[in-house]
Design a protein around this motif. Structure first.
Motif, PDB file in Angstrom:
ATOM      1  N   GLY A   1       0.769  -1.188  -0.118  1.00  0.00           N
ATOM      2  CA  GLY A   1       0.121  -0.134  -0.092  1.00  0.00           C
ATOM      3  C   GLY A   1       0.831   1.407   0.005  1.00  0.00           C
ATOM      4  N   CYS A   2       0.656   2.031  -0.832  1.00  0.00           N
ATOM      5  CA  CYS A   2       1.234   3.353  -0.934  1.00  0.00           C
ATOM      6  C   CYS A   2       0.441   4.407  -1.901  1.00  0.00           C
ATOM      7  N   PRO A   3       0.118   5.483  -1.388  1.00  0.00           N
ATOM      8  CA  PRO A   3      -0.740   6.782  -1.665  1.00  0.00           C
ATOM      9  C   PRO A   3       0.107   7.404  -2.630  1.00  0.00           C
ATOM     10  N   LEU A   4       1.395   7.378  -2.741  1.00  0.00           N
ATOM     11  CA  LEU A   4       2.326   8.179  -3.784  1.00  0.00           C
ATOM     12  C   LEU A   4       2.528   7.405  -5.093  1.00  0.00           C
ATOM     13  N   ARG A   5       2.814   8.111  -6.129  1.00  0.00           N
ATOM     14  CA  ARG A   5       3.076   7.421  -7.299  1.00  0.00           C
ATOM     15  C   ARG A   5       4.336   8.101  -7.995  1.00  0.00           C
ATOM     16  N   CYS A   6       5.344   7.722  -7.089  1.00  0.00           N
ATOM     17  CA  CYS A   6       6.779   8.304  -7.550  1.00  0.00           C
ATOM     18  C   CYS A   6       7.063   7.829  -8.823  1.00  0.00           C
ATOM     19  N   LEU A   7       7.551   8.771  -9.609  1.00  0.00           N
ATOM     20  CA  LEU A   7       7.983   8.399 -11.161  1.00  0.00           C
ATOM     21  C   LEU A   7       9.099   7.392 -11.149  1.00  0.00           C
ATOM     22  N   TYR A   8       9.834   7.436 -10.210  1.00  0.00           N
ATOM     23  CA  TYR A   8      11.073   6.279 -10.269  1.00  0.00           C
ATOM     24  C   TYR A   8      10.750   5.078  -9.456  1.00  0.00           C
ATOM     25  N   CYS A   9       9.587   4.932  -8.939  1.00  0.00           N
ATOM     26  CA  CYS A   9       9.372   3.957  -7.726  1.00  0.00           C
ATOM     27  C   CYS A   9      10.185   2.603  -8.347  1.00  0.00           C
ATOM     28  N   HIS A  10      10.978   2.106  -7.546  1.00  0.00           N
ATOM     29  CA  HIS A  10      11.415   0.560  -7.678  1.00  0.00           C
ATOM     30  C   HIS A  10      10.748  -0.428  -7.038  1.00  0.00           C
ATOM     31  N   ASN A  11       9.752   0.032  -6.390  1.00  0.00           N
ATOM     32  CA  ASN A  11       8.693  -1.120  -5.785  1.00  0.00           C
ATOM     33  C   ASN A  11       7.355  -0.863  -6.008  1.00  0.00           C
ATOM     34  N   PRO A  12       7.059  -0.624  -7.359  1.00  0.00           N
ATOM     35  CA  PRO A  12       5.497  -0.383  -7.761  1.00  0.00           C
ATOM     36  C   PRO A  12       4.823  -1.321  -7.558  1.00  0.00           C
ATOM     37  N   ASP A  13       5.206  -2.692  -7.312  1.00  0.00           N
ATOM     38  CA  ASP A  13       4.388  -3.881  -6.769  1.00  0.00           C
ATOM     39  C   ASP A  13       3.821  -3.775  -5.393  1.00  0.00           C
TER      40      ASP A  13
ATOM     41  N   VAL B   1      22.348  12.962   5.649  1.00  0.00           N
ATOM     42  CA  VAL B   1      21.559  12.992   4.346  1.00  0.00           C
ATOM     43  C   VAL B   1      21.893  11.999   3.558  1.00  0.00           C
ATOM     44  N   GLU B   2      20.923  11.245   2.866  1.00  0.00           N
ATOM     45  CA  GLU B   2      21.477  10.235   1.905  1.00  0.00           C
ATOM     46  C   GLU B   2      21.157  10.815   0.581  1.00  0.00           C
ATOM     47  N   VAL B   3      22.069  11.010  -0.239  1.00  0.00           N
ATOM     48  CA  VAL B   3      21.726  11.338  -1.797  1.00  0.00           C
ATOM     49  C   VAL B   3      21.849  10.166  -2.611  1.00  0.00           C
ATOM     50  N   LEU B   4      20.583   9.638  -2.826  1.00  0.00           N
ATOM     51  CA  LEU B   4      20.493   8.201  -3.743  1.00  0.00           C
ATOM     52  C   LEU B   4      20.549   8.598  -5.151  1.00  0.00           C
ATOM     53  N   PRO B   5      21.362   8.222  -5.941  1.00  0.00           N
ATOM     54  CA  PRO B   5      21.376   8.469  -7.285  1.00  0.00           C
ATOM     55  C   PRO B   5      20.215   7.607  -8.013  1.00  0.00           C
ATOM     56  N   PHE B   6      19.476   8.370  -8.879  1.00  0.00           N
ATOM     57  CA  PHE B   6      18.472   7.428  -9.705  1.00  0.00           C
ATOM     58  C   PHE B   6      19.033   6.403 -10.257  1.00  0.00           C
ATOM     59  N   HIS B   7      18.378   5.046 -10.433  1.00  0.00           N
ATOM     60  CA  HIS B   7      18.792   4.159 -11.141  1.00  0.00           C
ATOM     61  C   HIS B   7      17.322   3.353 -11.778  1.00  0.00           C
ATOM     62  N   LYS B   8      17.435   2.445 -12.674  1.00  0.00           N
ATOM     63  CA  LYS B   8      16.292   1.960 -13.276  1.00  0.00           C
ATOM     64  C   LYS B   8      16.026   0.618 -12.879  1.00  0.00           C
ATOM     65  N   MET B   9      16.611   0.168 -11.698  1.00  0.00           N
ATOM     66  CA  MET B   9      16.581  -1.268 -11.364  1.00  0.00           C
ATOM     67  C   MET B   9      14.808  -1.716 -11.292  1.00  0.00           C
ATOM     68  N   GLY B  10      14.009  -0.895 -11.062  1.00  0.00           N
ATOM     69  CA  GLY B  10      12.647  -1.163 -11.009  1.00  0.00           C
ATOM     70  C   GLY B  10      11.947  -1.183 -12.336  1.00  0.00           C
ATOM     71  N   GLU B  11      12.557  -0.802 -13.369  1.00  0.00           N
ATOM     72  CA  GLU B  11      11.917  -0.394 -14.401  1.00  0.00           C
ATOM     73  C   GLU B  11      10.958  -1.789 -15.168  1.00  0.00           C
ATOM     74  N   TYR B  12      11.583  -3.030 -14.874  1.00  0.00           N
ATOM     75  CA  TYR B  12      11.034  -4.312 -15.207  1.00  0.00           C
ATOM     76  C   TYR B  12       9.611  -4.506 -14.758  1.00  0.00           C
ATOM     77  N   LYS B  13       9.777  -3.970 -13.382  1.00  0.00           N
ATOM     78  CA  LYS B  13       8.292  -4.343 -12.705  1.00  0.00           C
ATOM     79  C   LYS B  13       7.209  -3.363 -13.339  1.00  0.00           C
ATOM     80  N   TRP B  14       7.542  -2.278 -13.694  1.00  0.00           N
ATOM     81  CA  TRP B  14       6.616  -1.476 -14.269  1.00  0.00           C
ATOM     82  C   TRP B  14       5.993  -1.979 -15.643  1.00  0.00           C
TER      83      TRP B  14
END
Ligand code: SF4
Length: 258
Positions: free
Chosen positions: A42-54, A209-222
């Motif tokens: 459950g998540c109410p956000l829709r982050c464009l880079y979400c790596h856990n969309p499932d 503060v953790e600066v987390l570089p964008f990655h595409k590891m979740g893309e296949y789940k989308w």
């Protein structure tokens, strides 16, 4: 536009049931030491880079009781103790199931296990966040941008509840790590980062503060879920951009890791 989560407490017994996506028994990136990480559904956000969309839908998860989770957690107690680790509840957005998460943390505290909450902060402060924070030793607060328009573009929800929670965490002096995902052409505007750094520097409880570089590891789940992944053509940030971002946070006297 959705509204922040406020879930009524229905069950007072200890064997509370929750919906989870999965667990990771030896996580090393969601808080200090070796951690047992619970990913809630459950998540109410829709982050464009979400790596856990499932993790977004509340349905199709696994129903577990707190008793079942604690029995599993206890198997890893020695790893946690020797590494300075503990239990992290992540998601999804854990504050969608506040009673469940509070109960997990309460039981962990009784066992002397360190507890960390990984949250976007998009939740009702009184009814969802506070009951959980009572038993949380550390908060990993994701602030996904600072300029309200950018925040909304990234997440599809407004930033105000997250800022309200950040200020409250400072008021109660709760140890907090801020996480910021650096996405080229989306969150990397220096004015956006300066604004965030300046805001964070006014809080008295931020350990790093953790600066987390964008990655595409979740893309296949989308793709598997049939969602439209809008960041297909976005590349991870260059080392130079990461360094420039880190330097902005450092300029405000913040401890930063990337
Ligand atoms: S808050 Fe986390 S789980 Fe929710 S959409 Fe954003 S990245 Fe995904």
């Amino acid at each position: 536009m959705s509204t922040p989560i406020s879930i009524s407490e229905s069950s007072q017994n200890q064997n509370v049931v929750g919906q989870i996506h999965s667990v990771e028994s030896c996580g090393t990136v969601d808080g200090p030491g070796i951690r047992f990480v619970i990913f809630t559904k459950g998540c109410p956000l829709r982050c464009l880079y979400c790596h856990n969309p499932d993790c977004r839908p509340m349905t199709d998860g696994k129903q577990v009781t707190v008793d079942e989770l604690i029995a599993e957690i206890e198997k890893y107690k020695s790893y946690m103790r020797f590494s300075g680790g503990g239990v992290t509840v992540s998601g999804g957005e854990p504050l969608m199931q506040p009673h469940f998460v509070a109960e997990i943390f309460k039981r962990c505290k009784k066992l002397g296990i360190h507890t960390a909450l990984d949250t976007s902060g998009y939740a009702d402060l009184e009814h969802a966040a506070k009951p959980v924070l009572e038993y949380a030793d550390l908060v990993l607060l994701d602030i996904k941008s600072f300029e309200p328009e950018t925040y909304f573009k990234v997440t599809s929800v407004p930033i105000e509840p997250t800022l309200k929670l950040a200020k409250y965490l400072s008021e109660i002096n709760k140890p907090t790590w801020i996480r910021f995902v650096l996405v080229p052409n989306l969150t990397d505007d220096p004015a956006n980062i300066e604004g965030l750094a300046s805001f964070i520097s006014t809080l008295g409880n931020i350990e790093k503060v953790e600066v987390l570089p964008f990655h595409k590891m979740g893309e296949y789940k989308w793709e598997q879920l049939g969602y439209d992944y809008q960041l297909k053509d976005t590349q991870p940030p260059t080392a130079e951009l990461v360094q420039r971002t880190v330097d902005i946070f450092k300029k405000y006297g913040l401890a930063v890791v990337s």
